[in-house]
Motif scaffolding. Sequence first.
Motif, short mmCIF file in Angstrom:
data_model
loop_
_atom_site.label_atom_id
_atom_site.label_comp_id
_atom_site.label_asym_id
_atom_site.label_seq_id
_atom_site.Cartn_x
_atom_site.Cartn_y
_atom_site.Cartn_z
N GLU A 99 -12.57 -35.91 -102.55
CA GLU A 99 -11.86 -35.03 -103.48
C GLU A 99 -12.76 -33.95 -104.10
O GLU A 99 -12.27 -33.11 -104.83
CB GLU A 99 -11.27 -35.87 -104.63
N ALA A 101 -14.67 -34.52 -106.50
CA ALA A 101 -14.47 -34.75 -107.93
C ALA A 101 -15.77 -34.50 -108.69
O ALA A 101 -16.85 -34.87 -108.22
CB ALA A 101 -13.97 -36.18 -108.17
N ARG A 198 -12.22 -31.46 -111.90
CA ARG A 198 -11.57 -32.28 -110.87
C ARG A 198 -11.94 -33.74 -111.17
O ARG A 198 -13.06 -34.17 -110.92
CB ARG A 198 -12.04 -31.88 -109.46
N THR A 199 -10.98 -34.47 -111.71
CA THR A 199 -11.24 -35.81 -112.22
C THR A 199 -10.59 -36.88 -111.34
O THR A 199 -9.41 -36.77 -110.99
CB THR A 199 -10.71 -35.96 -113.66
N HIS A 200 -11.38 -37.88 -110.99
CA HIS A 200 -10.83 -39.03 -110.28
C HIS A 200 -10.52 -40.14 -111.28
O HIS A 200 -11.33 -40.45 -112.16
CB HIS A 200 -11.81 -39.56 -109.23
N LEU A 201 -9.36 -40.76 -111.13
CA LEU A 201 -8.96 -41.88 -111.98
C LEU A 201 -9.08 -43.18 -111.19
O LEU A 201 -8.42 -43.34 -110.16
CB LEU A 201 -7.52 -41.70 -112.46
N ALA A 233 -2.76 -44.36 -118.52
CA ALA A 233 -2.89 -43.64 -117.26
C ALA A 233 -2.04 -42.37 -117.26
O ALA A 233 -2.46 -41.31 -116.78
CB ALA A 233 -2.50 -44.55 -116.10
N MET A 236 -3.78 -39.77 -119.24
CA MET A 236 -4.85 -39.13 -118.48
C MET A 236 -4.28 -38.02 -117.60
O MET A 236 -4.85 -36.93 -117.48
CB MET A 236 -5.57 -40.15 -117.60
N ALA A 237 -3.13 -38.31 -116.98
CA ALA A 237 -2.51 -37.32 -116.08
C ALA A 237 -2.09 -36.06 -116.84
O ALA A 237 -2.13 -34.96 -116.29
CB ALA A 237 -1.30 -37.93 -115.38
N ILE A 242 -6.37 -34.52 -112.91
CA ILE A 242 -6.56 -35.67 -112.02
C ILE A 242 -6.30 -35.24 -110.58
O ILE A 242 -5.24 -34.70 -110.26
CB ILE A 242 -5.61 -36.83 -112.38
N LEU A 245 -6.43 -41.03 -107.25
CA LEU A 245 -6.30 -42.32 -107.94
C LEU A 245 -6.77 -43.43 -107.02
O LEU A 245 -6.45 -43.44 -105.82
CB LEU A 245 -4.83 -42.55 -108.31
N LEU A 275 2.02 -36.60 -113.98
CA LEU A 275 1.26 -35.63 -113.20
C LEU A 275 2.15 -34.47 -112.76
O LEU A 275 1.73 -33.30 -112.78
CB LEU A 275 0.65 -36.34 -111.99
#
Length: 278
Positions: A99, A101, A198-201, A233, A236-237, A242, A245, A275
């Motif tokens: 990604e 991220a 760019r965030t990964h959850l 969660a 966060m979105a 995000i 996931l 999201l």
Amino acid sequence: MKLSIIVAPYDSGRRHEGFGKGPDALLSGGLVEMLTLNGHDVAVEEIGKIKGLDDREIATGFAVCKAVAEKVVESEAEGRFPVVLAGNCLTTCGAVAGESADSIIWFDQHGDINTPDTSPHGFLDGMALATALGLCWRPMANAIPGFHAVDPARCMLVDARDLDPDEKDLLDRLPIIRSEVGEAADKVLGLKEAGAHRTHLHIDLDVHDPDELQVNRYARSGGPNPDAVREAASCMARSVPIVGLTLSAYDPAFDAKGEVPPAVGRLMVDFLAALERI
């Protein structure tokens, strides 16, 4: 939403054993059907048998990361949001790489921030977040296509309550954002302030209170209930960008009533709805 569910059914280098049975159990528990009924276009991709490594934990673990990274890149090229169902937390390094991220939110009852020098048991998965942050296993991680270590200042660790002494010491010294689930809505803004784009959850399912949802043999008392995790969660979105996931560490042998798959389905439905509203 177009989704790609990437199935990585490995646990400590072994395929379809222990936690490695979790991804298939989530699918057989109706995850795809629930997502489809809620309007999502779901494609399922499985990481096949890693050949020639004879189930060696470290080599196989990083080979799975490489395969996941490649699948994530393919998914994004097709306009699909990548969701990785993993046995082990280390697999998230592959998702982060694919990604590109630059930040990560890590829900887990454990810190996963040991290194080979500090780990009391040598458990590779207990070094998963440390690997993502570039604190250990650098040559192996750098061999994952697209991998770049995440700056600890752009990492948020949520509800880590079972920490080794060296992990506590390291967390005191690093600029990682620490939060309990109930505080996450406020504290996640620190990721934006740190420059997250760019965030990964990552959600290790044993973040849940085992009295509310038992997901594996390592789960210890305390922690949030499924409603609280689902709401966090979704928050966060709505709050940060995000881009992928990961859900990990479900061992169906410890879920006699089959409660985890529907709980994960509800989590994903609410998370994706949040999201889509961005």
